[in-house]
Write a protein that holds these residues in place. Structure first.
Motif: not given
Length: 211
Positions: A53-66
């Motif tokens: 499983i992967y996490v995809k950033n759907t926005s055009g900006q950098e995002q942090g994630v945990y």
């Protein structure tokens, strides 16, 4: 103004900026239940079943994630998750991963797997619920983070050889069995010894090996 005798509540909405996807980039819906059963051998880590499983950033900006993890069942072994650094979850309970940044439009491998002991039982299993948490990226080095936004939740059931989802994903954990067949394709009225092919009301098909 509140009206007497009326209850008001604000449900927390799921943030969809970050989404779970599979290895082909297909979105895994919030609330999905996934079965993984393919055991692979790692030269250094030994036998394991990967969640893929992967996490995809759907926005055009950098995002942090945990990621928040809830280990609900673990017959043996341990779960390893590598996002922002590798953490090991070796008992039933709640865990969190370190934070990591995802570029706008990018994706990140959650790199999580159930690591098996050499003497694992054939029907052993492990169940983990994962939740994405988006964290506002404030830039800087080392990275600085701001507000947190809870996102989608999925459950992965790792199974060592007993029950395996043929297509991998079951979106509705409440699905009912509508038909059952043996290895020769004959309709069964009840579970039988050996391979059972099970069709569910949500269109999914499972395999079950009964002793």
């Amino acid at each position: 103004m509140l009206v007497a005798g009326t209850a008001y509540s604000l449900a927390q909405e799921v943030d969809n900026t970050l989404q779970f996807v599979d290895k082909d980039g297909k979105v895994i819906a919030d609330g999905s239940v996934i079965t993984r059963n393919e055991v692979t051998e790692d030269e250094f880590e030994g036998p394991m079943i990967k969640a893929e499983i992967y996490v995809k950033n759907t926005s055009g900006q950098e995002q942090g994630v945990y990621v928040k993890g809830e280990v609900k069942k673990m017959d043996c072994g341990k779960v390893q998750t590598c996002i922002g650094g590798c953490t090991t979850w070796d008992n039933v309970g709640s865990y969190i991963s370190p934070k990591e940044l995802i570029a706008g439009g990018g994706s990140l491998d959650l790199a999580t797997e159930w690591m098996l002991p050499e003497d694992v039982a054939e029907n052993a299993s492990c169940t983990v619920t994962y939740q994405i948490v988006r964290v506002e990226s404030l830039g800087g080095f080392p990275p600085k983070y701001g507000e947190e936004y809870p996102g989608a939740t999925i459950t992965v059931t790792y199974v060592n050889g007993n029950v395996a989802g043929i297509d991998g994903t079951q979106a509705d954990s409440e699905a009912e069995v509508v038909a059952r067949y043996n290895a020769n394709g004959q309709l069964l009225n009840a579970p039988a010894k050996g391979l059972n092919i099970i069709k569910l009301s949500n269109g999914k098909t499972l395999k079950s090996i009964n002793n």
